[in-house]
Design a protein around this motif. Structure first.
Motif, mmCIF file in Angstrom:
data_model
loop_
_atom_site.group_PDB
_atom_site.id
_atom_site.type_symbol
_atom_site.label_atom_id
_atom_site.label_comp_id
_atom_site.label_asym_id
_atom_site.label_seq_id
_atom_site.Cartn_x
_atom_site.Cartn_y
_atom_site.Cartn_z
ATOM 1 N N THR A 42 0.467 -1.279 0.138
ATOM 2 C CA THR A 42 -0.112 -0.102 -0.234
ATOM 3 C C THR A 42 0.961 1.086 0.012
ATOM 4 O O THR A 42 2.174 1.232 -0.411
ATOM 5 N N ARG A 43 0.377 2.030 -0.216
ATOM 6 C CA ARG A 43 1.223 3.955 -0.355
ATOM 7 C C ARG A 43 2.020 3.663 1.248
ATOM 8 O O ARG A 43 3.074 4.676 1.246
ATOM 9 N N ASP A 44 1.404 2.773 2.028
ATOM 10 C CA ASP A 44 1.861 2.945 3.667
ATOM 11 C C ASP A 44 3.252 2.343 3.710
ATOM 12 O O ASP A 44 4.059 2.400 4.979
ATOM 13 N N ALA A 45 3.183 1.090 3.693
ATOM 14 C CA ALA A 45 3.657 0.225 4.340
ATOM 15 C C ALA A 45 3.305 -1.174 2.824
ATOM 16 O O ALA A 45 3.053 -1.105 2.619
ATOM 17 N N LEU A 46 5.053 -2.319 4.050
ATOM 18 C CA LEU A 46 4.455 -3.513 2.882
ATOM 19 C C LEU A 46 3.757 -4.917 3.347
ATOM 20 O O LEU A 46 4.157 -5.131 5.177
ATOM 21 N N ILE A 54 4.078 -7.095 8.779
ATOM 22 C CA ILE A 54 4.420 -4.636 8.399
ATOM 23 C C ILE A 54 5.930 -4.547 8.328
ATOM 24 O O ILE A 54 6.581 -4.723 9.931
ATOM 25 N N HIS A 55 6.195 -4.494 6.696
ATOM 26 C CA HIS A 55 7.599 -3.804 6.620
ATOM 27 C C HIS A 55 7.329 -2.325 6.697
ATOM 28 O O HIS A 55 6.439 -2.047 5.177
ATOM 29 N N HIS A 56 7.890 -2.082 7.969
ATOM 30 C CA HIS A 56 7.784 -0.805 7.463
ATOM 31 C C HIS A 56 9.265 0.456 8.189
ATOM 32 O O HIS A 56 9.867 -0.089 9.176
ATOM 33 N N GLN A 82 6.914 -6.202 12.244
ATOM 34 C CA GLN A 82 5.889 -6.258 13.391
ATOM 35 C C GLN A 82 5.024 -6.886 12.615
ATOM 36 O O GLN A 82 4.882 -7.383 11.870
ATOM 37 N N TRP A 83 4.668 -8.172 13.644
ATOM 38 C CA TRP A 83 4.317 -9.418 13.396
ATOM 39 C C TRP A 83 2.946 -8.857 14.173
ATOM 40 O O TRP A 83 2.415 -9.100 15.284
ATOM 41 N N ILE A 84 1.279 -9.167 13.874
ATOM 42 C CA ILE A 84 -0.341 -9.002 14.010
ATOM 43 C C ILE A 84 -0.298 -10.186 14.634
ATOM 44 O O ILE A 84 -0.690 -10.661 13.315
ATOM 45 N N ASP A 85 -0.795 -10.160 14.961
ATOM 46 C CA ASP A 85 -1.408 -11.897 15.714
ATOM 47 C C ASP A 85 -3.152 -11.433 15.600
ATOM 48 O O ASP A 85 -3.673 -10.673 14.769
ATOM 49 N N SER A 86 -3.916 -12.844 15.541
ATOM 50 C CA SER A 86 -5.349 -13.055 14.759
ATOM 51 C C SER A 86 -6.047 -11.554 15.358
ATOM 52 O O SER A 86 -5.501 -12.179 16.671
#
Length: 331
Positions: free
Chosen positions: A186-190, A218-220, A227-231
């Motif tokens: 996206t425009r903000d991150a991968l 999240i690659h930023h 940053q790994w985001i959980d369910s």
């Protein structure tokens, strides 16, 4: 020499044969993509192959490029603007002649030209796009399922080395399949996941992430590390970094089922969401903007949805036309 002959033949038959609307649309897409890429040689070669594939393709290309030169179009922001340009150019190019140049379909209106009510050039030049109020499911080459919400557009870049979706505008939901990472830019991150299920909503100043299954990375640059985001988590990602959202006033996944599910949501924010699924002006007065509502609302008929609001809130609908609605306090 062969190229010159093809051009001459196409010019000779321009007044007798009309290409299909699909061929015209594809020719316009090629023209815009070449311009945006700075005439990239690889893209130019792909366009050349498309032109040589059928005589209809070459005819559509000749007519689009000819009209482009005649009207001196520097950009094509939409059918309505194109029609205004056409009207203003009647002294240089007769209206009937201009319509013939596009096979009678290109500048008549969005329904005949594009077949969809898309909101920008980036939408109708994308690999997949949705119109206002439309939701669409697409099976990706790797078996993953992508769902696009209203007014959304994406491009795909699937090779032996990567599986990449570029979200150009709007909102998507991905259910990942396979053993390779599926990435969304996206425009903000991968964003990246292997077997996750998540939504991404690209707004004006951020991208909102909601994860319902698996994990999403999240690659930023602002995060320093992945940053790994959980369910079960929702995050806001912008140019500065990422921030977890502790409480949402709307179910981020419900749109995939054709619903808006609210939890103590401000009326003004609710109307902003509904306006994504309809054409025209929709707002409310300051007197009712902070009223709260919770419930399940179907998106299939936004007009009916709006007319149900006075049954649960002290509001009335002020309608100048079906395209202009304002909610005010009930007298």
């Amino acid at each position: 020499m062969r190229s010159t002959t093809a051009t001459c033949c196409a010019t000779k038959t321009n007044t007798d044969v009309a290409p299909s609307s699909q061929a015209v649309k594809q020719a316009i897409q090629w023209m815009l993509r070449l311009r945006e890429s700075g005439n990239d040689p690889v893209l130019s070669e792909q366009c050349e192959r498309w032109r040589l594939a059928t005589p209809e393709h070459e005819l559509a290309w000749q007519r689009v490029t000819h009209l482009h030169r005649e009207l001196d179009l520097r950009a094509v922001p939409g059918a309505s603007v194109a029609m205004q340009t056409l009207e203003a150019s009647q002294r240089r190019l007769h209206r009937r002649q201009a319509l013939k140049l596009l096979g009678g379909v290109a500048l008549v209106g969005t329904a005949a030209w594009l077949g969809k009510d898309l909101d920008s050039v980036s939408s109708w030049t994308s690999d997949y796009a949705t119109a206002t109020g439309e939701r669409r499911g697409i099976r990706l080459p790797d078996g993953s399922l992508m769902q696009l919400n209203t007014r959304s557009a994406v491009d795909l870049a699937f090779t032996g080395q990567q599986r990449l979706v570029r979200l150009r505008q709007g909102e998507l939901m991905l259910t990942c399949r396979g053993d390779q990472p599926l990435q969304v830019q996206t425009r903000d991150a991968l964003f990246e996941s292997v077997e996750g299920r998540f939504t991404l909503y690209q707004q004006g100043d951020c991208t909102q992430l909601g994860v319902s299954q698996g994990k999403v990375a999240i690659h930023h640059p602002g995060l320093g590390e992945v940053q790994w985001i959980d369910s079960g988590q929702d995050w806001r990602v912008d140019a500065r970094g990422a921030q977890r959202l502790e409480r949402l006033d709307m179910d981020a996944m419900a749109w995939s089922d054709g619903l808006i599910v609210t939890r103590d949501m401000r009326l003004a924010d609710f109307l902003a969401q509904v306006s994504r699924y309809r054409q025209g002006y929709l707002s409310c007065s300051d007197a009712v903007a902070d009223l709260r509502l919770s419930g399940v609302y179907r998106l299939e008929d936004p007009e009916q949805l709006l007319h149900l609001l006075p049954q649960t809130l002290p509001v009335r609908l002020r309608e100048r036309t079906r395209w202009w609605i304002r909610l005010e306090h009930a007298a």
